[in-house]
Design an enzyme around this catalytic site. Structure first.
Site, PDB file in Angstrom:
ATOM      1  N   ARG A   1       4.729 -17.378 -25.353  1.00 28.91           N
ATOM      2  CA  ARG A   1       5.442 -16.995 -26.583  1.00 28.91           C
ATOM      3  C   ARG A   1       6.511 -18.024 -26.982  1.00 28.91           C
ATOM      4  NH1 ARG A   1       6.184 -10.683 -26.645  1.00 28.91           N
ATOM      5  NH2 ARG A   1       6.174 -11.043 -28.878  1.00 28.91           N
TER       6      ARG A   1
ATOM      7  N   ARG B   1      10.652   1.223 -24.576  1.00 27.95           N
ATOM      8  CA  ARG B   1      11.100   0.188 -25.521  1.00 27.95           C
ATOM      9  C   ARG B   1      10.504   0.423 -26.899  1.00 27.95           C
ATOM     10  NH1 ARG B   1      10.468  -5.813 -23.729  1.00 27.95           N
ATOM     11  NH2 ARG B   1      11.198  -5.869 -25.874  1.00 27.95           N
TER      12      ARG B   1
ATOM     13  N   ASP C   1      -1.557  -5.439 -31.087  1.00 30.02           N
ATOM     14  CA  ASP C   1      -0.777  -4.346 -30.486  1.00 30.02           C
ATOM     15  C   ASP C   1      -1.584  -3.069 -30.324  1.00 30.02           C
ATOM     16  OD1 ASP C   1       2.368  -5.230 -32.130  1.00 30.02           O
ATOM     17  OD2 ASP C   1       1.272  -6.107 -30.463  1.00 30.02           O
TER      18      ASP C   1
ATOM     19  N   CYS D   1       6.993 -13.838 -21.489  1.00 25.20           N
ATOM     20  CA  CYS D   1       6.965 -12.421 -21.106  1.00 25.20           C
ATOM     21  C   CYS D   1       5.571 -12.171 -20.538  1.00 25.20           C
ATOM     22  CB  CYS D   1       7.259 -11.537 -22.304  1.00 25.20           C
ATOM     23  SG  CYS D   1       5.873 -11.345 -23.395  1.00 25.20           S
TER      24      CYS D   1
ATOM     25  N   LYS E   1       8.975   0.238 -35.147  1.00 25.34           N
ATOM     26  CA  LYS E   1       9.845  -0.598 -34.305  1.00 25.34           C
ATOM     27  C   LYS E   1       9.889  -2.022 -34.834  1.00 25.34           C
ATOM     28  CE  LYS E   1       8.142  -2.521 -30.411  1.00 25.34           C
ATOM     29  NZ  LYS E   1       8.301  -3.974 -30.262  1.00 25.34           N
ATOM     30  N   ASN E   2       8.737  -2.563 -35.196  1.00 23.06           N
ATOM     31  CA  ASN E   2       8.665  -3.983 -35.563  1.00 23.06           C
ATOM     32  C   ASN E   2       9.092  -4.256 -36.998  1.00 23.06           C
ATOM     33  OD1 ASN E   2       7.935  -4.452 -32.977  1.00 23.06           O
ATOM     34  ND2 ASN E   2       5.767  -4.811 -33.396  1.00 23.06           N
TER      35      ASN E   2
HETATM   36  C1  EPZ Z   1       5.468  -9.841 -33.173  1.00 24.88           C
HETATM   37  O1  EPZ Z   1       5.745 -10.705 -32.086  1.00 24.88           O
HETATM   38  C2  EPZ Z   1       5.549  -8.424 -32.627  1.00 24.88           C
HETATM   39  N1  EPZ Z   1       6.904  -8.163 -32.145  1.00 24.88           N
HETATM   40  C3  EPZ Z   1       4.548  -8.244 -31.500  1.00 24.88           C
HETATM   41  O2  EPZ Z   1       4.603  -6.886 -31.078  1.00 24.88           O
HETATM   42  C4  EPZ Z   1       3.148  -8.539 -32.049  1.00 24.88           C
HETATM   43  O3  EPZ Z   1       2.222  -8.441 -30.991  1.00 24.88           O
HETATM   44  C5  EPZ Z   1       3.108  -9.938 -32.660  1.00 24.88           C
HETATM   45  O4  EPZ Z   1       4.134 -10.062 -33.666  1.00 24.88           O
HETATM   46  C6  EPZ Z   1       1.764 -10.236 -33.313  1.00 24.88           C
HETATM   47  O5  EPZ Z   1       1.505  -9.278 -34.296  1.00 24.88           O
HETATM   48  C7  EPZ Z   1       7.853  -7.814 -33.043  1.00 24.88           C
HETATM   49  O6  EPZ Z   1       7.611  -7.736 -34.234  1.00 24.88           O
HETATM   50  C8  EPZ Z   1       9.212  -7.505 -32.483  1.00 24.88           C
HETATM   51  P1  EPZ Z   1       3.950 -14.051 -33.351  1.00 24.88           P
HETATM   52  P2  EPZ Z   1       5.990 -12.295 -32.371  1.00 24.88           P
HETATM   53  O7  EPZ Z   1       5.069 -14.980 -33.626  1.00 24.88           O
HETATM   54  O8  EPZ Z   1       6.692 -12.443 -33.668  1.00 24.88           O
HETATM   55  C9  EPZ Z   1       2.478 -17.869 -30.983  1.00 24.88           C
HETATM   56  C10 EPZ Z   1       4.750  -5.113 -29.569  1.00 24.88           C
HETATM   57  O9  EPZ Z   1       3.993  -4.704 -28.677  1.00 24.88           O
HETATM   58  N2  EPZ Z   1       3.712 -18.512 -31.468  1.00 24.88           N
HETATM   59  O10 EPZ Z   1       3.159 -13.495 -34.504  1.00 24.88           O
HETATM   60  O11 EPZ Z   1       6.605 -12.881 -31.167  1.00 24.88           O
HETATM   61  C11 EPZ Z   1       2.745 -16.711 -30.019  1.00 24.88           C
HETATM   62  O12 EPZ Z   1       2.896 -17.191 -28.700  1.00 24.88           O
HETATM   63  C12 EPZ Z   1       5.001  -6.596 -29.723  1.00 24.88           C
HETATM   64  O13 EPZ Z   1       5.351  -4.371 -30.398  1.00 24.88           O
HETATM   65  C13 EPZ Z   1       3.911 -19.864 -31.227  1.00 24.88           C
HETATM   66  O14 EPZ Z   1       3.087 -20.538 -30.597  1.00 24.88           O
HETATM   67  O15 EPZ Z   1       4.488 -12.790 -32.506  1.00 24.88           O
HETATM   68  C14 EPZ Z   1       1.498 -15.873 -30.177  1.00 24.88           C
HETATM   69  O16 EPZ Z   1       0.476 -16.422 -29.388  1.00 24.88           O
HETATM   70  C15 EPZ Z   1       4.277  -7.431 -28.683  1.00 24.88           C
HETATM   71  N3  EPZ Z   1       5.030 -20.454 -31.702  1.00 24.88           N
HETATM   72  C16 EPZ Z   1       1.148 -16.049 -31.664  1.00 24.88           C
HETATM   73  O17 EPZ Z   1       1.818 -17.245 -32.086  1.00 24.88           O
HETATM   74  C17 EPZ Z   1       5.976 -19.765 -32.420  1.00 24.88           C
HETATM   75  O18 EPZ Z   1       6.985 -20.369 -32.856  1.00 24.88           O
HETATM   76  C18 EPZ Z   1       1.618 -14.910 -32.555  1.00 24.88           C
HETATM   77  O19 EPZ Z   1       2.983 -14.720 -32.278  1.00 24.88           O
HETATM   78  C19 EPZ Z   1       5.757 -18.384 -32.654  1.00 24.88           C
HETATM   79  C20 EPZ Z   1       4.614 -17.779 -32.170  1.00 24.88           C
END
Ligand code: EPZ
Length: 420
Positions: free
Chosen positions: A123, A399, A307, A118, A22-23
């Site tokens: 996020r 999802r 995840d 969420c 998915k990701n």
């Molecule tokens: C991706 O989310 C995945 N989603 C998530 O999977 C996964 O948990 C996550 O990466 C971490 O591996 C998809 O790929 C669609 P991040 P993403 O940016 O990109 C903070 C699932 O269950 N952050 O790596 O949103 C954020 O809040 C989902 O399949 C900022 O502060 O994750 C988090 O604490 C859930 N500022 C951390 O970084 C930003 O601009 C990591 O987030 C971006 C992120």
């Protein structure tokens, strides 16, 4: 609203087909916006999030058409005719925010709804915006939307992420592919899904080096062309069903699963008493004897994936001994704890860590799914529990997991979806 009923206590036996990730599918679909040529993706999983992304691209003018009749091949391409990503789509799926990069790169303007928080955390998307600003984009916040402009072309820049972000790495990698000059993404995410995206962008004519490392160097090109790309198997689905085999005391062959994508998940599950063997075409997973309490701390790839945290916690709730599970990526990803405790688990949360004291068995109960991975965690708990478990609000599940109840029932689980 659908529910899933499980009567536990049956060891799983058989084979489960692992679907496309998915990701990886979501950012790869967005990459299809970078050219009017057709980008043909195969091994696309049949998920609600993929349907939502198709809807989003279509309203930008980028057609997403099925190829053949297996429902797993999509042809994406077309001129971008609308640069607004509406709130009612973005709020349903945060990955929608990935369209910001290609809109600015191809059209020089974008109006994308802020995704909002969420269940698992606030996020923010500040890293996405700061990186694009370094590439020349200008943003303003307007009634919950980000209005972006990139006068002329985006220009290459050296971007050092203060911490690893999968989405920010993807957004900027996609934008940099069409920017003017060189972009360096330092402290970039290294998840296999990023590598899959970069590989596809190169096949489209992109110039990217450092793929698979935390430093990606992109030489922007004038235009990209179409390609055909097969999406990698889903490592989180793989880990989830490995936990299902283990918690049920069974033995399952995970077809198309790839050991090299699992990172620390393999070591952690093996330490916990799960046997994972590479065989031609996939992985054979079974529980050796008892399960042993094992610690896990979530980290960016190749560390233990956030995840997989909820699923692992369900497994450890019936292990012998205690486990400490620490969530370092998201600030609120323990919502499954209370539900597991309602089934007789003994889990105490202390800040970012949860202490799991294993019990001999869980007891079935009605429980509430709160997010995608928590939903699967509750199904795992139901598989290993005595009695009947009813998981409510399974729309979260659909999802990110395709046909969970069918895949588990085919391995002997007493599980069914109850509509309405
Ligand atoms: C991706 O989310 C995945 N989603 C998530 O999977 C996964 O948990 C996550 O990466 C971490 O591996 C998809 O790929 C669609 P991040 P993403 O940016 O990109 C903070 C699932 O269950 N952050 O790596 O949103 C954020 O809040 C989902 O399949 C900022 O502060 O994750 C988090 O604490 C859930 N500022 C951390 O970084 C930003 O601009 C990591 O987030 C971006 C992120």
């Amino acid at each position: 609203m659908d529910r899933i009923r499980i009567r536990g206590g049956r060891p799983l036996a058989g084979e489960i087909q692992i679907g496309g990730a998915k990701n990886a599918a979501l950012p790869l679909m967005v990459a299809g916006m970078l050219t009017e040529d057709r980008v043909v993706l195969s091994n696309v999983p049949k998920l609600a999030d993929v349907d939502t992304m198709s809807l989003l691209l279509a309203q930008h003018g980028v057609a997403v058409e099925p190829v053949g009749n297996d429902g797993r091949t999509l042809s994406i391409g077309g001129a971008i005719t609308n640069t607004e990503a509406p709130y009612d789509i973005v709020r349903k799926m945060r990955a929608s925010f990935l369209v910001l990069g290609p809109l600015l790169a191809r059209v020089g303007e974008a109006r994308v709804s802020l995704p909002g928080g969420c269940g698992i955390g606030t996020r923010p998307i500040d890293l996405h915006l700061k990186g694009l600003e370094q590439m020349g984009a200008v943003f303003e916040l307007d009634e919950g939307y980000i209005n972006g402009r990139a006068p002329g072309r985006l220009r290459g820049a050296t971007i050092v992420f203060p911490f690893v972000s999968v989405g920010a790495t993807e957004n900027l990698l996609i934008a940099a592919s069409l920017a003017d000059g060189q972009t360096v993404l330092a402290n970039a995410a290294r998840e296999p899904e990023i590598t899959d995206l970069a590989t596809c962008l190169v096949a489209m004519g992109g110039r990217i080096t450092g793929i698979g490392t935390d430093k990606l160097v992109v030489e922007g090109v004038e235009r990209l062309h179409g390609t055909e790309h097969t999406i990698i198997p889903d490592r989180i689905e793989t880990g989830s069903y490995a936990c299902a085999a283990a918690i049920s005391g069974g033995s399952v062959f995970l077809r198309d699963a790839r050991l090299e994508h699992l990172g620390a998940t393999v070591r952690t599950l093996r330490e916990a008493g799960v046997e994972i063997l590479e065989q031609p075409g996939g992985l054979m997973v079974k529980r050796l004897n008892g399960l042993h309490g094992t610690d896990a701390m979530t980290e960016p790839y190749p560390g233990f994936p956030t995840d997989m945290q909820a699923q692992f916690m369900a497994l450890m709730s019936v292990a012998e001994g205690a486990s400490m599970v620490t969530e370092t990526i998201f600030e609120n990803r323990f919502m499954h704890v209370q539900e597991l405790n309602r089934m007789g688990a003994r889990i105490n949360v202390h800040g970012a860590s949860a202490i799991v004291r294993g019990v001999p068995s869980l007891k079935g109960a009605p429980v509430m799914a709160t997010d995608l991975r928590a939903s699967l965690s509750l199904i795992l708990a139901g598989l290993g529990a005595k009695g009947e478990t009813m998981v409510n609000r399974v729309y979260h599940l659909d999802r990110g997991y395709e046909a969970v109840e069918r895949k588990l029932a085919a391995c002997g689980a007493d599980i069914e979806r109850i509509g309405g």
